[in-house]
Design an enzyme around this catalytic site. Structure first.
Site, short mmCIF file in Angstrom:
data_model
loop_
_atom_site.label_atom_id
_atom_site.label_comp_id
_atom_site.label_asym_id
_atom_site.label_seq_id
_atom_site.Cartn_x
_atom_site.Cartn_y
_atom_site.Cartn_z
N ARG A 1 1.96 -3.19 -23.84
CA ARG A 1 3.21 -3.17 -24.62
C ARG A 1 4.36 -3.86 -23.90
O ARG A 1 5.08 -4.68 -24.46
CB ARG A 1 3.61 -1.71 -24.92
CG ARG A 1 2.73 -1.01 -25.90
CD ARG A 1 3.09 0.46 -25.96
NE ARG A 1 2.68 1.11 -24.71
CZ ARG A 1 1.73 2.04 -24.61
NH1 ARG A 1 1.11 2.44 -25.68
NH2 ARG A 1 1.42 2.58 -23.46
N ARG B 1 4.41 -0.83 -10.55
CA ARG B 1 4.28 0.10 -9.44
C ARG B 1 4.26 -0.71 -8.14
O ARG B 1 3.59 -1.74 -8.05
CB ARG B 1 2.99 0.93 -9.54
CG ARG B 1 3.02 2.01 -10.62
CD ARG B 1 3.99 3.14 -10.29
NE ARG B 1 4.01 4.21 -11.29
CZ ARG B 1 4.83 4.26 -12.34
NH1 ARG B 1 5.73 3.30 -12.53
NH2 ARG B 1 4.80 5.28 -13.17
N GLU C 1 8.68 4.30 -2.11
CA GLU C 1 9.98 4.42 -2.77
C GLU C 1 10.68 5.66 -2.26
O GLU C 1 10.12 6.75 -2.35
CB GLU C 1 9.80 4.52 -4.29
CG GLU C 1 9.38 3.21 -4.90
CD GLU C 1 9.33 3.23 -6.42
OE1 GLU C 1 9.72 4.24 -7.02
OE2 GLU C 1 8.91 2.23 -6.99
N HIS D 1 14.10 1.44 -9.06
CA HIS D 1 13.19 1.94 -10.11
C HIS D 1 13.98 2.44 -11.33
O HIS D 1 13.89 3.62 -11.70
CB HIS D 1 12.28 3.04 -9.55
CG HIS D 1 10.99 3.18 -10.32
ND1 HIS D 1 9.81 3.55 -9.74
CD2 HIS D 1 10.70 3.00 -11.64
CE1 HIS D 1 8.85 3.61 -10.65
NE2 HIS D 1 9.38 3.26 -11.82
C1 DGY Z 1 7.29 5.07 -15.98
O1 DGY Z 1 7.63 5.64 -17.01
O2 DGY Z 1 6.13 5.01 -15.59
C2 DGY Z 1 8.37 4.38 -15.20
O3 DGY Z 1 7.95 3.86 -14.02
C3 DGY Z 1 9.59 5.25 -15.06
O4 DGY Z 1 10.19 5.33 -16.28
#
Ligand code: DGY
Length: 326
Positions: free
Chosen positions: A161, A243, A272, A291
């Site tokens: 998406r 990630r 992180e 993030h």
């Molecule tokens: C997720 O939703 O996986 C994002 O990294 C944080 O919103």
């Protein structure tokens, strides 16, 4: 309908009221109010006896935590679309439902990838630092030269998406050629964006911009290493909003430092937050955001609503609105 008002739930951080208020009204919820995640030993204590847990990507949900919760644990509702923090196989084995929060953050995350891409390509953050440090003396014909975007090639790793939403922006806004690397073909991208599915090496070699939108798993962990960066164009911009562990941070640093690639825009790092002395943070051609891709009002409220729906459905023994597995 199963009575859930006496069921115990631990929510590992304050999430938007759109979801939290419904959780608090429906069951016996305890909310961790600290600005930082609960320490692991505290988390293990807090989940004891809980029927449901609302977790964030900062919590490792493994067999130990499920043991600490106890056999009555029915549902883990992750306030994120990614769920690499959860041992899904272990949860499945125990019959614990796991939910996530897809869709509501797709456009916001694609916007963030788009923002990092153009900021890194056009050296915007570096330029601001230059101004704030008092270096701006005149208009410089040879200074601050960045990369063009129009008509270039975007390489999307993971045409789900969010990958599709970024590709749509690049195709529609800058008439970019779209390449993607994914296990599955994406017919919609092929049809609407004239996209081409290619192998990883071709994507690296032909793309001017490479943006990561795959989930973190054993196959994708560290896939952007020294070998991958060496295959990219020296003018290429690397973007990661997925990630941090999908790139090797030291290899990325070396590639940027040595001009192996032009720039990077990261919304995710490994770890992180990064260590304060991580040399990546000192590179002028690397933008690092904390993030924040899903940090818009509608995305975070939507995530909270889905997390609440998932939690309450799981407590009742119903099908989750967004479940990670059966
Ligand atoms: C997720 O939703 O996986 C994002 O990294 C944080 O919103």
């Amino acid at each position: 309908m199963t009575e859930i008002s006496s069921m115990r739930v631990f929510v590992t951080r304050r999430i938007p009221a759109a979801g939290l208020d419904r959780i608090v009204a429906a069951c016996r919820a305890e909310i961790w109010d600290g600005p930082l995640p609960p320490p692991r030993d505290v988390l293990l204590e807090k989940v004891a006896g809980c029927h449901g847990i609302v977790t964030l990507l900062t919590e490792t949900v493994d067999a130990r935590l499920m043991d600490a919760a106890g056999p009555q644990l029915r549902v883990i509702s992750n306030f994120a679309v990614g769920y690499n923090n959860i041992d899904i196989a272990e949860a499945t084995r125990r019959g614990i439902r796991v939910g996530n929060t897809p869709d509501v953050l797709t456009e916001a995350t694609a916007d963030m990838a788009f923002a990092l891409l153009i900021s890194a390509a056009r050296r915007i953050v570096e330029g601001q630092r230059y101004v704030l440090d008092g270096h701006w003396k005149t208009w410089e014909p040879l200074g601050h030269i960045g990369q063009d975007l129009s008509g270039k090639t975007i390489g999307i790793v993971g045409m789900g998406r969010i990958g599709f939403a970024l590709a749509r922006r690049c195709f529609g806004g800058w008439q970019m050629r779209v390449l993607y690397h994914d296990r599955q073909p994406c017919e919609q991208a092929d049809r609407e964006l004239a996209a081409r599915q290619v192998d990883f090496e071709t994507l690296l070699a032909e793309s001017d911009f490479v943006s990561v939108h795959t989930d973190l798993n054993d196959a994708t962990r560290g896939m952007f290493d020294a070998t991958a960066f060496a295959r990219m164009k020296s003018s290429a911009v690397f973007v990661n909003t997925a990630r941090g562990s999908i790139h090797n941070q030291r290899d990325l640093h070396d590639a940027l430092r040595d001009g192996r690639i032009f720039a990077a825009g990261l919304d995710v790092t490994d770890p992180e937050p990064p260590d304060a002395d991580d040399p990546l943070l000192r590179l002028p051609n690397c933008i690092v955001a904390p993030h924040i891709a899903s940090a818009t009002v509608s995305s975070r409220s939507g995530m909270a609503e889905i997390a609440a729906d998932n939690l309450l459905a799981g407590l009742r023994g119903d099908t989750l609105r967004c479940r990670v597995h059966d």
